[in-house]
Motif scaffolding. Structure first.
Motif, PDB file in Angstrom:
ATOM      1  N   ASP A   1     -12.683  30.112   2.472  1.00 12.38           N
ATOM      2  CA  ASP A   1     -11.639  29.146   2.821  1.00 12.38           C
ATOM      3  C   ASP A   1     -11.988  27.731   2.346  1.00 12.38           C
ATOM      4  O   ASP A   1     -11.096  26.908   2.158  1.00 12.38           O
ATOM      5  CB  ASP A   1     -11.419  29.121   4.342  1.00 12.38           C
ATOM      6  CG  ASP A   1     -10.739  30.380   4.862  1.00 12.38           C
ATOM      7  OD1 ASP A   1     -10.186  31.155   4.045  1.00 12.38           O
ATOM      8  OD2 ASP A   1     -10.787  30.599   6.094  1.00 12.38           O
ATOM      9  N   LEU A   2     -13.272  27.468   2.138  1.00 11.55           N
ATOM     10  CA  LEU A   2     -13.724  26.149   1.695  1.00 11.55           C
ATOM     11  C   LEU A   2     -13.531  25.947   0.190  1.00 11.55           C
ATOM     12  O   LEU A   2     -13.367  24.817  -0.269  1.00 11.55           O
ATOM     13  CB  LEU A   2     -15.207  25.983   2.069  1.00 11.55           C
ATOM     14  CG  LEU A   2     -15.906  24.695   1.678  1.00 11.55           C
ATOM     15  CD1 LEU A   2     -15.300  23.507   2.428  1.00 11.55           C
ATOM     16  CD2 LEU A   2     -17.399  24.815   1.981  1.00 11.55           C
ATOM     17  N   VAL A   3     -13.541  27.027  -0.569  1.00 12.26           N
ATOM     18  CA  VAL A   3     -13.562  26.941  -2.033  1.00 12.26           C
ATOM     19  C   VAL A   3     -12.359  26.168  -2.586  1.00 12.26           C
ATOM     20  O   VAL A   3     -12.532  25.221  -3.358  1.00 12.26           O
ATOM     21  CB  VAL A   3     -13.677  28.346  -2.665  1.00 12.26           C
ATOM     22  CG1 VAL A   3     -13.461  28.286  -4.171  1.00 12.26           C
ATOM     23  CG2 VAL A   3     -15.035  28.952  -2.341  1.00 12.26           C
ATOM     24  N   LEU A   4     -11.143  26.543  -2.247  1.00 16.12           N
ATOM     25  CA  LEU A   4      -9.980  25.868  -2.825  1.00 16.12           C
ATOM     26  C   LEU A   4      -9.911  24.390  -2.452  1.00 16.12           C
ATOM     27  O   LEU A   4      -9.645  23.556  -3.331  1.00 16.12           O
ATOM     28  CB  LEU A   4      -8.692  26.595  -2.469  1.00 16.12           C
ATOM     29  CG  LEU A   4      -8.485  27.908  -3.233  1.00 16.12           C
ATOM     30  CD1 LEU A   4      -7.191  28.589  -2.779  1.00 16.12           C
ATOM     31  CD2 LEU A   4      -8.484  27.710  -4.727  1.00 16.12           C
TER      32      LEU A   4
ATOM     33  N   ALA B   1     -20.364   8.753   9.364  1.00 17.35           N
ATOM     34  CA  ALA B   1     -21.044   9.898   9.983  1.00 17.35           C
ATOM     35  C   ALA B   1     -20.451  11.221   9.494  1.00 17.35           C
ATOM     36  O   ALA B   1     -21.195  12.158   9.152  1.00 17.35           O
ATOM     37  CB  ALA B   1     -20.958   9.804  11.506  1.00 17.35           C
ATOM     38  N   ASP B   2     -19.121  11.317   9.428  1.00 20.24           N
ATOM     39  CA  ASP B   2     -18.492  12.548   8.945  1.00 20.24           C
ATOM     40  C   ASP B   2     -18.816  12.799   7.475  1.00 20.24           C
ATOM     41  O   ASP B   2     -19.047  13.938   7.065  1.00 20.24           O
ATOM     42  CB  ASP B   2     -16.974  12.501   9.144  1.00 20.24           C
ATOM     43  CG  ASP B   2     -16.567  12.732  10.587  1.00 20.24           C
ATOM     44  OD1 ASP B   2     -17.407  13.207  11.388  1.00 20.24           O
ATOM     45  OD2 ASP B   2     -15.396  12.442  10.914  1.00 20.24           O
ATOM     46  N   LEU B   3     -18.838  11.745   6.677  1.00 21.02           N
ATOM     47  CA  LEU B   3     -19.174  11.908   5.262  1.00 21.02           C
ATOM     48  C   LEU B   3     -20.616  12.382   5.089  1.00 21.02           C
ATOM     49  O   LEU B   3     -20.892  13.253   4.260  1.00 21.02           O
ATOM     50  CB  LEU B   3     -18.943  10.599   4.503  1.00 21.02           C
ATOM     51  CG  LEU B   3     -17.474  10.239   4.308  1.00 21.02           C
ATOM     52  CD1 LEU B   3     -17.330   8.794   3.842  1.00 21.02           C
ATOM     53  CD2 LEU B   3     -16.816  11.190   3.328  1.00 21.02           C
ATOM     54  N   ARG B   4     -21.532  11.839   5.885  1.00 21.21           N
ATOM     55  CA  ARG B   4     -22.935  12.273   5.782  1.00 21.21           C
ATOM     56  C   ARG B   4     -23.097  13.728   6.233  1.00 21.21           C
ATOM     57  O   ARG B   4     -23.871  14.480   5.639  1.00 21.21           O
ATOM     58  CB  ARG B   4     -23.832  11.342   6.568  1.00 21.21           C
ATOM     59  CG  ARG B   4     -23.830   9.929   5.980  1.00 21.21           C
ATOM     60  CD  ARG B   4     -25.142   9.224   6.095  1.00 21.21           C
ATOM     61  NE  ARG B   4     -25.055   7.882   5.555  1.00 21.21           N
ATOM     62  CZ  ARG B   4     -25.271   7.570   4.273  1.00 21.21           C
ATOM     63  NH1 ARG B   4     -25.538   8.500   3.417  1.00 21.21           N
ATOM     64  NH2 ARG B   4     -25.176   6.319   3.865  1.00 21.21           N
TER      65      ARG B   4
ATOM     66  N   ILE C   1     -22.514  20.376   2.173  1.00 22.17           N
ATOM     67  CA  ILE C   1     -22.285  20.691   0.756  1.00 22.17           C
ATOM     68  C   ILE C   1     -23.612  20.996   0.070  1.00 22.17           C
ATOM     69  O   ILE C   1     -23.721  21.946  -0.703  1.00 22.17           O
ATOM     70  CB  ILE C   1     -21.525  19.549   0.056  1.00 22.17           C
ATOM     71  CG1 ILE C   1     -20.076  19.534   0.541  1.00 22.17           C
ATOM     72  CG2 ILE C   1     -21.598  19.672  -1.466  1.00 22.17           C
ATOM     73  CD1 ILE C   1     -19.302  18.287   0.154  1.00 22.17           C
ATOM     74  N   ARG C   2     -24.636  20.210   0.363  1.00 28.92           N
ATOM     75  CA  ARG C   2     -25.954  20.472  -0.235  1.00 28.92           C
ATOM     76  C   ARG C   2     -26.494  21.832   0.202  1.00 28.92           C
ATOM     77  O   ARG C   2     -27.089  22.552  -0.603  1.00 28.92           O
ATOM     78  CB  ARG C   2     -26.934  19.367   0.124  1.00 28.92           C
ATOM     79  CG  ARG C   2     -26.676  18.103  -0.673  1.00 28.92           C
ATOM     80  CD  ARG C   2     -27.748  17.072  -0.466  1.00 28.92           C
ATOM     81  NE  ARG C   2     -27.552  15.959  -1.369  1.00 28.92           N
ATOM     82  CZ  ARG C   2     -27.825  14.714  -1.076  1.00 28.92           C
ATOM     83  NH1 ARG C   2     -28.353  14.397   0.096  1.00 28.92           N
ATOM     84  NH2 ARG C   2     -27.624  13.763  -1.956  1.00 28.92           N
ATOM     85  N   GLN C   3     -26.283  22.196   1.454  1.00 34.29           N
ATOM     86  CA  GLN C   3     -26.716  23.516   1.929  1.00 34.29           C
ATOM     87  C   GLN C   3     -26.003  24.630   1.177  1.00 34.29           C
ATOM     88  O   GLN C   3     -26.625  25.623   0.791  1.00 34.29           O
ATOM     89  CB  GLN C   3     -26.430  23.676   3.426  1.00 34.29           C
ATOM     90  CG  GLN C   3     -27.389  22.966   4.346  1.00 34.29           C
ATOM     91  CD  GLN C   3     -26.995  23.226   5.796  1.00 34.29           C
ATOM     92  OE1 GLN C   3     -25.922  22.813   6.238  1.00 34.29           O
ATOM     93  NE2 GLN C   3     -27.851  23.915   6.514  1.00 34.29           N
TER      94      GLN C   3
END
Length: 177
Positions: free
Chosen positions: A29-32, A146-149, A155-157
């Motif tokens: 669900d995250l891909v698109l 905070a949400d962006l971090r 995303i890095r994970q």
């Protein structure tokens, strides 16, 4: 008699009868939206680069040389994003042709010239830095630091986990990693 598809089995898909886990569904669900976000980033970059006379790809390549002149192969590694060395070479040649950058001799390697921005290129990069700061500050103010971090950490994970998966499948020989 026509063969009917089997529910939950996709023809041609390896292991097609195996359903994803809820976590696998969440990643899918995250891909698109991530592709959409990439498109949004590119559209914002286009908006910033157009008045300066560059393209987003030219900005990436020229920007990689702001702190130090670099050979094309190193720019390709730093810029990442799947840009092949040949693509970076074409962009570098265009930047030189249009006066945004120059090639100079590389004391460490006779054939791998260093790409360096000209005064015109540095001026364009300063203008782009100001535009990027305005965009980043405006968007970040709305979303929140905070949400962006947190999003960045996640995303890095995902990137690291995907690379480990691909390395396991390819024996670690994937040139994109």
């Amino acid at each position: 008699m026509e063969q009917q598809p089997v529910p939950g089995v996709e023809p041609g898909v390896r292991g097609g009868d195996r359903a994803r886990t809820p976590a696998g569904d969440a990643l899918t669900d995250l891909v698109l939206p991530v592709f959409e976000l990439n498109g949004e980033f590119l559209a914002a970059a286009e908006l910033m680069t157009r008045p300066v006379g560059l393209t987003p790809a030219w900005w990436q390549v020229l920007g990689a040389t702001l702190d130090e002149a670099l050979p094309v192969a190193e720019i390709a590694r730093r810029v990442g994003l799947g840009l092949a060395r040949q693509s970076v070479q074409r962009v570098a040649d265009l930047l030189v042709e249009r006066g945004w950058a120059v090639y100079r001799d590389n004391p460490g390697h006779r054939r791998a010239k260093l790409l360096e921005p000209t005064a015109q290129g540095r001026s364009a990069l300063r203008r782009l830095t100001a535009a990027q700061h305005e965009w980043a500050d405006t968007v970040a103010e709305e979303v929140g630091e905070a949400d962006l971090r947190r999003a960045l950490a996640i995303i890095r994970q995902v990137i690291d986990s995907s690379r480990r998966y691909r390395d396991g499948r390819t024996g670690g020989s994937d040139p994109a990693t």
